[in-house]
Write a protein that holds these residues in place. Sequence first.
Motif, mmCIF file in Angstrom:
data_model
loop_
_atom_site.group_PDB
_atom_site.id
_atom_site.type_symbol
_atom_site.label_atom_id
_atom_site.label_comp_id
_atom_site.label_asym_id
_atom_site.label_seq_id
_atom_site.Cartn_x
_atom_site.Cartn_y
_atom_site.Cartn_z
ATOM 1 N N ILE A 92 6.903 11.382 -5.218
ATOM 2 C CA ILE A 92 6.156 10.022 -4.438
ATOM 3 C C ILE A 92 6.461 8.733 -5.190
ATOM 4 N N VAL A 93 6.414 8.817 -6.598
ATOM 5 C CA VAL A 93 6.646 7.511 -7.275
ATOM 6 C C VAL A 93 8.238 7.112 -7.045
ATOM 7 N N ASP A 94 9.092 8.029 -6.986
ATOM 8 C CA ASP A 94 10.541 7.605 -6.525
ATOM 9 C C ASP A 94 10.667 6.879 -5.265
ATOM 10 N N GLN A 95 9.964 7.610 -4.144
ATOM 11 C CA GLN A 95 9.972 7.090 -2.825
ATOM 12 C C GLN A 95 9.243 5.714 -3.005
ATOM 13 N N ALA A 96 8.175 5.542 -3.560
ATOM 14 C CA ALA A 96 7.340 4.449 -3.576
ATOM 15 C C ALA A 96 8.365 3.220 -4.254
ATOM 16 N N VAL A 97 8.910 3.413 -5.332
ATOM 17 C CA VAL A 97 9.777 2.471 -6.142
ATOM 18 C C VAL A 97 11.066 2.147 -5.147
ATOM 19 N N LEU A 139 3.923 2.375 2.671
ATOM 20 C CA LEU A 139 4.617 3.606 3.162
ATOM 21 C C LEU A 139 3.480 4.552 2.926
ATOM 22 N N THR A 140 3.339 5.686 4.098
ATOM 23 C CA THR A 140 2.813 6.739 3.889
ATOM 24 C C THR A 140 3.491 7.871 3.514
ATOM 25 N N PHE A 165 0.756 -1.097 -0.087
ATOM 26 C CA PHE A 165 0.028 -0.042 -0.018
ATOM 27 C C PHE A 165 0.776 1.197 -0.208
ATOM 28 N N LEU A 166 0.430 2.348 -0.833
ATOM 29 C CA LEU A 166 1.027 3.505 -0.799
ATOM 30 C C LEU A 166 -0.026 4.406 -0.278
ATOM 31 N N TYR A 167 0.001 5.005 1.055
ATOM 32 C CA TYR A 167 -1.053 5.742 1.375
ATOM 33 C C TYR A 167 -0.536 7.261 1.232
ATOM 34 N N LEU A 168 -1.544 8.137 0.290
ATOM 35 C CA LEU A 168 -1.339 9.376 0.039
ATOM 36 C C LEU A 168 -1.992 10.228 1.238
ATOM 37 N N GLU A 169 -1.421 10.707 2.193
ATOM 38 C CA GLU A 169 -1.905 11.253 3.287
ATOM 39 C C GLU A 169 -2.204 12.948 2.966
ATOM 40 N N LEU A 170 -3.513 13.246 3.286
ATOM 41 C CA LEU A 170 -3.735 14.686 2.857
ATOM 42 C C LEU A 170 -4.665 15.313 3.994
ATOM 43 N N ASP A 171 -4.687 16.617 4.289
ATOM 44 C CA ASP A 171 -5.479 17.029 5.191
ATOM 45 C C ASP A 171 -6.640 17.428 4.574
ATOM 46 N N LEU A 216 -3.154 3.861 7.259
ATOM 47 C CA LEU A 216 -2.395 2.431 7.267
ATOM 48 C C LEU A 216 -1.748 2.330 8.565
ATOM 49 N N ARG A 217 -1.850 1.149 8.801
ATOM 50 C CA ARG A 217 -1.353 0.532 10.010
ATOM 51 C C ARG A 217 0.093 0.055 10.037
ATOM 52 N N PRO A 218 0.975 0.084 11.055
ATOM 53 C CA PRO A 218 2.280 -0.271 11.070
ATOM 54 C C PRO A 218 2.461 -1.722 10.607
#
Length: 171
Positions: A159-164, A148-149, A104-110, A141-143
Amino acid sequence: MIPVPTVVVVMGVSGSGKSTVGRLLAQRLAVPFLEADDVHPAANRAKMAGGHPLDDEDRRPWLSSIADWIRDELDAGRGGVVACSALKHEYRRLFLGAGAGVWFLYLELDQGMADRRVAGRADHFMPARLVASQYATLEPLRPDEPGLTVDAMTDPQTIVDQAVRAVRETG
């Protein structure tokens, strides 16, 4: 390439950038992409367009069809990327049950930014007034969940670079 097969579920509330990041990630990884909004039954789209949030009963067939897609991609050895809100832990458990290799790739947004982004979209069935209902449902997303959050305000390519990197490190 990422460890094969892996299906990345790009998750978050409406307006977090799931579709944008998901498409870019799928292109980068050279795997199939599924926009979960495209498989919503017509009744779900009509309900949301009418300003009514979905409940678990509404979501059940939709989530099952996404889990089937995940299973098919994993079984075929292709992997993939799916953009799906996946707001609750129980929904993500359904996806994890589709096979090994779900991440999972969680895109956290306020909420204020999500409200503004959704209000500014044209031609989408999800009205801005339903954003609050997504936050009421959201279980981050839980630990113990693989993934990744990230801050959804980050540039999508970053974000894509971080996820890869993160997927490669876990594989």
